[in-house]
Structures are given as structure tokens and as C-alpha cells.
Design a protein around this motif. Sequence first.
Motif, mmCIF file in Angstrom:
data_model
loop_
_atom_site.group_PDB
_atom_site.id
_atom_site.type_symbol
_atom_site.label_atom_id
_atom_site.label_comp_id
_atom_site.label_asym_id
_atom_site.label_seq_id
_atom_site.Cartn_x
_atom_site.Cartn_y
_atom_site.Cartn_z
ATOM 1 N N GLY A 1 0.798 -1.219 0.000
ATOM 2 C CA GLY A 1 0.000 0.000 0.000
ATOM 3 C C GLY A 1 0.828 1.264 0.000
ATOM 4 O O GLY A 1 0.502 2.237 0.703
ATOM 5 N N VAL A 2 1.933 1.248 -0.758
ATOM 6 C CA VAL A 2 2.809 2.414 -0.834
ATOM 7 C C VAL A 2 3.006 2.793 -2.293
ATOM 8 O O VAL A 2 2.681 2.030 -3.211
ATOM 9 N N SER A 3 3.597 3.974 -2.511
ATOM 10 C CA SER A 3 3.798 4.457 -3.867
ATOM 11 C C SER A 3 4.989 3.782 -4.523
ATOM 12 O O SER A 3 5.857 3.210 -3.851
ATOM 13 N N ARG A 4 5.034 3.846 -5.843
ATOM 14 C CA ARG A 4 6.177 3.290 -6.581
ATOM 15 C C ARG A 4 7.463 4.029 -6.213
ATOM 16 O O ARG A 4 8.552 3.455 -6.217
ATOM 17 N N THR A 5 7.335 5.316 -5.899
ATOM 18 C CA THR A 5 8.505 6.095 -5.498
ATOM 19 C C THR A 5 9.078 5.575 -4.180
ATOM 20 O O THR A 5 10.300 5.469 -4.014
ATOM 21 N N SER A 6 8.218 5.217 -3.248
ATOM 22 C CA SER A 6 8.661 4.661 -1.964
ATOM 23 C C SER A 6 9.380 3.341 -2.169
ATOM 24 O O SER A 6 10.382 3.042 -1.505
ATOM 25 N N ILE A 7 8.879 2.546 -3.107
ATOM 26 C CA ILE A 7 9.510 1.259 -3.417
ATOM 27 C C ILE A 7 10.900 1.495 -3.991
ATOM 28 O O ILE A 7 11.875 0.842 -3.600
ATOM 29 N N TRP A 8 11.009 2.432 -4.900
ATOM 30 C CA TRP A 8 12.300 2.732 -5.534
ATOM 31 C C TRP A 8 13.313 3.168 -4.480
ATOM 32 O O TRP A 8 14.474 2.756 -4.501
ATOM 33 N N LYS A 9 12.870 3.996 -3.519
ATOM 34 C CA LYS A 9 13.769 4.457 -2.464
ATOM 35 C C LYS A 9 14.235 3.283 -1.600
ATOM 36 O O LYS A 9 15.412 3.200 -1.217
#
Length: 325
Positions: free
Chosen positions: A26-34
Motif C-alpha cells: 500500500g505504498v507508492s512506486r517512489t517509496s519502493i524505488w527508495k
Amino acid sequence: MREEILKLLQETDGFLSGQEISERFGVSRTSIWKAIRQLEEAGYEIEAVRNKGYRLSFEPDFLTAALVEKYLDTEWAGRPTQVFDEVDSTNSEVKRQAEDGAGHGLLVIGEQQSSGRGRRGRTWESPKGAGIFMSLLLKPDIAPGHASMLTLVMGLAVRDALEQMGVPDVKIKWPNDIICSGKKICGILTEMSAQMDYINYIVVGVGINVHNREFPEAVERVATSVLQQTGRRICRAELAAKCMEQFEKYYAVFLKTEDLSGLLDLYQSHLVNCDRKVLVSDLKQDYTGIARGINADGELLVETGDGLKYVSAGEVSVRGVYGYV
């Protein structure tokens, strides 16, 4: 978040899409990338392919107490386990803790030793992340004169553990070296604090070359590593745990008689020196003979022109006449 994503990547064969990770947590793709970037900075290699996602391609071989204990299947050996990023020597650290009341079974592992040592005062190279440098605390109710046999018991344990991890042709060079392809892959150092008829504690130290790609010029002809022997990186935590499991098993056999009678045939079958010409060096003299195995007291039997000699470990060095083994 980073740990959860790592666990998911570890459990997934092939690629895992960013969309799937995003929906799972339940997080953004940007959070995953980080989070992926943080894992890469920590030493993990993660392959990223457009329209496929992420795949874990390499994990650094970290050593933590939790990871060692995850692999442990023992009642007391390695319980507890402590891992230090750097220590002068694991034997010294265990002795300090033993003097402060630490109990039977404590295992101390150092990612790096600043003053690692072997028998007869020799130094032991301890580069960070390359090996297993560990010491086990024992408080047995045995005669002090029997303590040296625990070096041989640990030798059997390490030999078995290495074989279980896929290392081929693992042998024992009496009294304290483990050999692969004629080269040393492990050394064992046993130290004791005792009174006249009572053991305060025993420390059995083990140094295993695991990820070493090369060695200093002074030892490169006689040293080898798991990586050199197998061509692959193994999990050091798992190997350390297997050493403890095997030691606990053989230690129980040893305690039944307080000698090696119950392990004699097994030890002989792995003894690289057996029936070879050896050079025995002690403080008094050097002499050669044919090694004929060991007896129940852990002494090496050497056949010489003057008859059969019984060699105790102590400060004696035994090596091949024409080379290391």
C-alpha cells in the motif's frame, strides 16, 4: 519497509513487479524505488528490468547473531551467540566473559580480528567479511589433562560442517588444521584456565577461510578458502551453525569416556597425515617418521627407527617432509 521488501524479494523466484509490491504494502512506486536504493547501498544487488520489475541477484553475506541462531539446531552450543563487528581476538573476548561469569555454550564471532592468532604465537589473518572467526566457551567436568582432545573433537565437527556445505575432499591434519586439496582452510586454537585438578573453563577458537579470493604471499602456497575450493559463496552463518551442531554431537560422545575412543575410527578415516612420512618439531629436537594415526588419548603415533613415539599436541608441530601435509 526496506526489510519487508527484502523478505519478499528473497521469497520470490524471478522478477517481482513494482505494481505488485506497491499493492502488497500500500505504498507508492517512489517509496519502493527508495527502499530498493537503500538495499543496494547496503550491498544487495537488485536487477531492475522495465515491464518485469525487480529481482534479487546477490545478497551480501552478513553475520548476525539472529542469523546464526536461525540456523542453529543445538541444545547448548552457540547459545547464546554474540557477533562483534571487530574484536581483538574471539578467544580473548570469550576468556574475558568467562572470567565475568559467562556460561557454558557461549559463542563469540568476530567479523574482523585485530589480533587474531594461532598455535605457537602465529598470527591469523582475519580480513573483514572473508572468514569465520569464532570461539566457543566450555565448562566441562573433566580432568585438565584431557582438555587438549577437544581440539580434535572440534576438528571433526568443522570437517563435517564444511563437507555438508559442499566443500570437497575435506581432511584433518593433526592436531588442529583442516585441509582441502593439500592446503589449510581452517585452524583451531584451544586454550584453558585451570587449577591443579579442576578446569575453570576452556575456549575453543576456530578460524575458517570462507570468501578469500587470495592470500598474502607468505601463506598463499599453503592456504585456501571455501570460495577457492567450490567457486561459490556460501552462507557463513549457516556454516558456523553447522559447526556447532556437529561439535555438540561429538562432544557428547567424548564425554562418555573423556577420551577419543568413541570417535577413533571416524577420526582416522579423515586423517590426512596417516601412513605418510612426517617431520615432528618440538622444543628439543626434530625427527621424521611415519604417522600411524592417533590413539584414544589423541596422541599421534609416529613410527621411527627408534620405535613408536607417542606425540602429544602441546607445542609440537607436525608437517609433511616434502610439503605442508
